[in-house]
Design an enzyme around this catalytic site. Sequence first.
Site, PDB file in Angstrom:
ATOM      1  CB  SER A  12      -0.913   0.014   1.228  1.00 61.11           C
ATOM      2  OG  SER A  12      -1.560   1.267   1.339  1.00 61.11           O
ATOM      3  CG  HIS A  37      -4.056  -1.477  -1.540  1.00 54.59           C
ATOM      4  ND1 HIS A  37      -5.118  -2.262  -1.958  1.00 54.59           N
ATOM      5  CD2 HIS A  37      -4.537  -0.673  -0.566  1.00 54.59           C
ATOM      6  CE1 HIS A  37      -6.194  -1.950  -1.256  1.00 54.59           C
ATOM      7  NE2 HIS A  37      -5.865  -0.968  -0.405  1.00 54.59           N
ATOM      8  CG  ASP A  39      -5.262   2.690   0.566  1.00 53.08           C
ATOM      9  OD1 ASP A  39      -6.247   1.940   0.485  1.00 53.08           O
ATOM     10  OD2 ASP A  39      -4.180   2.351   1.086  1.00 53.08           O
ATOM     11  CG  MET A  41      -8.292   7.561   2.109  1.00 59.08           C
ATOM     12  SD  MET A  41      -7.391   7.616   3.670  1.00 59.08           S
ATOM     13  CE  MET A  41      -6.625   5.972   3.645  1.00 59.08           C
ATOM     14  CG  MET A 141     -11.807  -2.150   5.204  1.00 59.96           C
ATOM     15  SD  MET A 141     -10.250  -1.727   4.366  1.00 59.96           S
ATOM     16  CE  MET A 141      -9.376  -0.823   5.635  1.00 59.96           C
ATOM     17  CG  ASP A 179      -6.267  -2.404   3.395  1.00 62.07           C
ATOM     18  OD1 ASP A 179      -5.220  -2.248   4.034  1.00 62.07           O
ATOM     19  OD2 ASP A 179      -6.775  -1.508   2.689  1.00 62.07           O
TER      20      ASP A 179
END
Length: 223
Positions: A12, A37, A39, A41, A141, A179
Amino acid sequence: MTDLSRVKIAPSILSADFARLGEQVKAAEEAGADYIHFDVMDGIFVPNITMGPMVLEALSRVTKVPMDVHLMIEDPDRYLEDFAKAGATVIMVHFEAVKHLHRTVQRITALGCRAGVVLNPATPIIMLEEILPDLGRVLLMSVNPGFGGQSYIESTTNKIQRMRKMANLYNPQLEIEVDGGAKGNNIREIAEAGADVIVAGTAVFNDKETVGEAMAKLREALR
């Protein structure tokens, strides 16, 4: 005995050095990363703001590793096409953020990406029973989303096991991704529970070792 050689690692880049993002992605590629990965947000669905399609497009030009895009945003339908065009291989949306999940999953697939749905720690897996046959991946998650560096929620191990059984009933080809909080001391437990893809943030990108050394330790833990 469970064959752990099948397990894929997805570093990540939320935990990477943003000043050297391209360099660190290349280091992950050279270390054998199966996915990057990514992410996303928005500061609304989760209390943090990160990267968007322009960053994804830039990174897609420097690596051949498939991009695993995790949308932690409200109303993700607005941006599906943007992320697909930017180079996403997998696009995953949160069950908790989508009003018409089946339509969203169909749209992701139509855009040529693998469709995935994410469940927060408190969301039960039964919520995916109807949509499971249409999915390529489910992401569980194992921390509350929004920040890297959190500790693994131990009850997730049982949730992975139950998700694996449910997948075997409705979609045996489904990939289960996990994750949050994966490290050398628990990655094997997560894999043996039934995870196919494991996200690793601070376990890969940290100040104590190189990306290659960190990835080698995680692979060794899976042997």
